[in-house]
Design an enzyme around this catalytic site. Structure first.
Site, mmCIF file in Angstrom:
data_model
loop_
_atom_site.group_PDB
_atom_site.id
_atom_site.type_symbol
_atom_site.label_atom_id
_atom_site.label_comp_id
_atom_site.label_asym_id
_atom_site.label_seq_id
_atom_site.Cartn_x
_atom_site.Cartn_y
_atom_site.Cartn_z
ATOM 1 N N GLU A 1 0.776 -1.001 -0.124
ATOM 2 C CA GLU A 1 -0.137 -0.073 0.041
ATOM 3 C C GLU A 1 0.831 1.163 -0.184
ATOM 4 O OE1 GLU A 1 -3.770 1.412 2.795
ATOM 5 O OE2 GLU A 1 -2.643 -0.138 3.408
ATOM 6 N N CYS B 1 -5.731 -3.606 1.911
ATOM 7 C CA CYS B 1 -5.493 -3.606 3.351
ATOM 8 C C CYS B 1 -6.708 -3.746 4.013
ATOM 9 C CB CYS B 1 -4.554 -2.562 3.657
ATOM 10 S SG CYS B 1 -3.790 -2.795 5.342
ATOM 11 N N LYS C 1 -9.227 3.202 -2.847
ATOM 12 C CA LYS C 1 -9.459 2.308 -1.772
ATOM 13 C C LYS C 1 -10.990 2.771 -1.322
ATOM 14 C CE LYS C 1 -7.477 0.932 2.864
ATOM 15 N NZ LYS C 1 -6.328 1.028 3.756
ATOM 16 N N PRO D 1 20.475 2.670 29.665
ATOM 17 C CA PRO D 1 20.686 2.786 31.083
ATOM 18 C C PRO D 1 20.152 1.390 31.748
ATOM 19 C CG PRO D 1 19.348 4.513 30.392
ATOM 20 C CD PRO D 1 19.417 3.679 29.381
ATOM 21 N N LEU D 2 21.406 0.684 32.115
ATOM 22 C CA LEU D 2 20.997 -0.835 32.564
ATOM 23 C C LEU D 2 20.975 -0.936 33.833
ATOM 24 C CD1 LEU D 2 20.907 -3.552 30.878
ATOM 25 C CD2 LEU D 2 23.505 -3.748 31.289
ATOM 26 N N GLY E 1 19.768 -3.516 36.044
ATOM 27 C CA GLY E 1 19.701 -4.655 36.815
ATOM 28 C C GLY E 1 18.513 -5.334 36.822
ATOM 29 N N GLY E 2 17.449 -4.734 36.295
ATOM 30 C CA GLY E 2 16.178 -5.167 36.360
ATOM 31 C C GLY E 2 15.681 -5.718 35.095
ATOM 32 N N ILE E 3 14.733 -6.417 35.167
ATOM 33 C CA ILE E 3 13.905 -7.149 33.993
ATOM 34 C C ILE E 3 13.771 -6.455 32.885
ATOM 35 C CG2 ILE E 3 11.768 -7.469 34.570
ATOM 36 C CD1 ILE E 3 11.802 -10.217 33.597
ATOM 37 N N ASP E 4 13.198 -5.071 32.919
ATOM 38 C CA ASP E 4 12.775 -4.144 31.884
ATOM 39 C C ASP E 4 14.046 -3.916 31.033
ATOM 40 O OD1 ASP E 4 10.166 -4.506 32.533
ATOM 41 O OD2 ASP E 4 10.082 -2.829 33.792
ATOM 42 N N SER E 5 15.214 -3.108 31.481
ATOM 43 C CA SER E 5 16.261 -2.763 31.104
ATOM 44 C C SER E 5 17.061 -3.919 30.431
ATOM 45 C CB SER E 5 17.206 -1.916 31.577
ATOM 46 O OG SER E 5 17.775 -2.712 32.847
#
Length: 673
Positions: free
Chosen positions: A45, A175, A114, A358-359, A361-365
């Site tokens: 498209e 579509c 369309k 920015p890491l 140490g948690g699961i999201d980063s």
């Protein structure tokens, strides 16, 4: 009469307003289709200008540029001897339409607008276009002068019509029309159209491919016929990712399916179809009476161009393409591949040197970093497969070493920078260690630092200016909620400023001052964004947030999958760790907990979010639903191990969710006491 025909559909990585390169990819797809023996080619498209042009669709320049690019295609002799279904916007009588341009040998046969526009969720097509509100009707369109010279006439048919060839008839839908209850393909099929093309700009969401496949399967199983589905691929320079997966279906069966998450700029899918199978199938299902009585009749534009030849019918080396089993990715694979492909697409066109995370140490980063590692795996795989475009992009981006990276870790070290920003009293040794282990496992260029000095300087602004010493609520004596929140938010916002500071300077410190900066990646999952469990302008503020539409439960499944499939054992520690923002001082008897702060578990938050988004439930409707799902007195179904609450507790949880949801939307729906 010939009955074996070869057809082609494609997925193209088209970028908004990238007219010249978009056209080059269209022409390349036509060449590949012809090389495979195809006599009909359909593309995505709005493929000439790109789907995600937003309000640029309101500019006159865009329409002029599209006609200029179409002229290039019509003039290119290598695009002859094949029917072309090309997507671009067209203005007709001062009304903007999303159109298909059906071309053959340098001339336009039909401009098909369309009929039904996508106008929900991420789509706002009604803002830019008007639907063609007269199905099966057509009129004349006055061509631009540049096209008149090629056409040999001033006008062409504009409207809802179909193309008739000596051996078959094909029609186009676009579509959203596939998703509508009264879809055009049904009316076309009843009127004898045997091949239907669908040109899409369908974005990816988790588990969406199954819906798309089911709709096409139903369309061709109920009506019989051939269905060619084409889709945009890549990020288009916008927030969305279009997942390709071009396919060809015949009588309810998949005969060809392209990749869903590819780093190829052009991917062409072809199949050889036996039209007699369509006719035999249609004669064996309950359609004859409906077809005979149908009052819907399409204008047929006649062409003597043959899609097949009798020689092909007699050639034993040519045979119809056999059905295949459709391919699906698991949700965990979808997260790994979709976000990886999106990030590579964005990076290679951004002109920057890489990403910074920015890491914490948690699961999201952790999930965000693992997604970048997945991207690196995909890129190295494409290099090993000889993808020239990917190889050229890697050589241009990865310049910290003379040799092109050979492993995902080597590439990750070039383009991913991770920063752990700790506090002496708030950050645990466990989170610092987990961040370091993950960086080592994926190969990122890792920086470990502390922000105590900056934090204390900011805190002392209040002490010295206002003669007031703020305290956390966990200290003795405890501070107020306002004091504690201020002190937590200082840290969060320092991390955002520090992330951008290091994103700007790290390439220079690595001896690449010409590379520019890095793009900062955020790590706020969809539940936390919905609940408002983040600080405005903290380290969740970023250039791109790859997990912004993924909830915690899916992220956990993705990390568990990655632990095994990517061979990263340290990911287990992220799964078992208690989620914490680490913004309050740690003591022997206190560690800050995300779920305690939010007043709900992440599983509960996922439930609230899905009921609000997918079920469209407000506070009372959600309470009614959860009374069935969470009440301790409910009749439990097999394997029902869900929570059990009193009605008052369910009501309290629902009200708590909507209160914070409203605050996060900057609208209070009721008094807060």
């Amino acid at each position: 009469m010939a009955h074996l025909v070869t057809v082609a559909t494609c997925s193209l990585n088209q970028w908004a307003l990238d007219y010249i390169e978009n056209t080059a990819r269209i022409i390349e797809s036509i060449k590949q289709a012809k090389a495979a023996g195809a006599k009909l080619r359909v593309g995505p498209e709005l493929e000439i200008c790109g789907y995600g042009c937003l309000d640029h669709f309101l500019e006159q320049d865009l329409y002029l540029n599209c006609w200029e690019m179409l002229e290039r295609i019509l003039l290119d002799r290598e695009c002859y001897d094949i029917l072309l279904d090309i997507g671009m916007p067209v203005q007709h009588r001062n009304v903007r339409y999303n159109c298909r341009i059906i071309c053959l040998n340098g001339k336009i046969l039909l401009i098909r607008p369309k009929l039904w526009l996508a106008n929900d969720g991420n789509y706002r097509e009604m803002r830019h276009f008007t639907p063609w509100l007269r199905p099966q009707e057509h009129e004349e369109y006055h061509l631009p002068r540049m096209i008149q010279k090629l056409q040999g006439s001033s006008h062409v048919i504009f409207g809802d019509a179909v193309i008739s060839t000596p051996e078959t008839c094909f029609g186009a839908e676009t579509c959203e029309e596939l998703f509508t209850p009264d879809a055009p393909h049904t009316h076309m099929s009843l009127d004898g159209v045997e091949i239907i093309t669908n040109s899409s700009g369908s974005h990816f969401t988790l588990r969406k491919l199954g819906i798309r496949l089911d709709l096409i399967k139903e369309a061709t199983k109920k009506n019989g016929g051939v269905y060619l589905y084409s889709n945009q691929q890549g990020c288009d320079g916008d927030r969305l990712y279009y997942d390709g997966c071009a396919m060809i279906m015949v009588n309810g069966e998949v005969v060809a399916q392209g990749s869903q998450f590819s780093l190829n700029d052009v991917e062409v899918v072809t199949a050889t179809i036996d039209l007699e199978e369509v006719r035999a199938y249609r004669s064996s299902i309950s359609r004859g009476l409906q077809a005979a009585k149908s009052k819907v009749k399409y204008h047929r534009i006649q062409t003597d161009f043959e899609l097949g030849s009798e020689d092909d019918d007699l050639d034993t080396a040519i045979r119809p393409t056999l059905p295949v089993q459709p391919r699906y990715h698991s949700p965990e694979e979808e997260i790994a591949l979709c976000t990886g492909a999106y990030l590579w697409d964005y990076l290679r066109r951004s002109g920057t040197a890489g990403y910074l995370i920015p890491l914490s140490g948690g699961i999201d980063s952790c999930a965000t970093a693992t997604i970048v590692f997945s991207m690196c795996r995909m890129v190295i795989g494409a290099c090993e497969a000889g993808n020239k475009q990917v190889i050229a992009d890697v050589k241009r981006i990865a310049k910290y070493t003379k040799e092109i990276p050979k492993t995902p870790q080597e590439l990750c070290n070039q383009i991913l920078h991770t920063v752990y920003m700790g506090m002496s009293k708030q950050s645990s040794t466990e989170t610092r260690s987990r961040a370091r282990e993950l960086a080592d496992a994926i190969g990122s260029y890792h920086v470990n630092l502390d922000i105590d000095e900056i934090y204390n300087a900011q805190r002392n602004l209040v002490v010295n200016t206002l003669n007031f010493e703020p305290r956390f609520k966990t200290e003795k004596p405890p501070g107020t909620a306002a004091e504690s929140l201020m002190l937590q938010n200082i840290q969060a916002r320092i991390r955002m400023v520090t992330a951008y500071q290091f994103a700007q300077i790290l390439p220079t410190t690595r001896q690449r001052p010409e590379a520019g900066g890095l793009l900062v990646l955020g790590s706020a999952n969809v539940g936390e964004s919905l609940r408002g469990y983040l600080t405005k302008y903290d380290c969740s503020s970023a250039d791109i947030n790859p997990i912004g539409s993924i909830d915690k439960s899916d992220l956990k499944r993705f990390i568990a999958w990655s632990e095994t499939n990517f061979g990263i054992p340290c990911l287990r520690g992220f799964l078992t760790a208690v989620p914490t923002a680490e913004l309050e001082p740690i003591s022997d008897d206190y560690v800050q907990s995300d779920e305690a702060d939010m007043g709900m578990t992440y599983d509960e938050l996922t439930t609230f979010g899905r009921l609000r988004k997918y079920n469209k439930l407000g506070p009372y409707g959600m309470f009614q639903r959860l009374m069935h799902d969470w009440s301790k007195d409910r009749i439990r179904a097999p394997n029902d191990d869900g929570p059990a609450f009193e009605p008052a507790k369910i009501g309290e949880k629902v009200m708590n969710f909507f209160k914070f949801y409203a605050i996060n939307r900057f609208v209070l729906l009721w008094p807060v006491v």
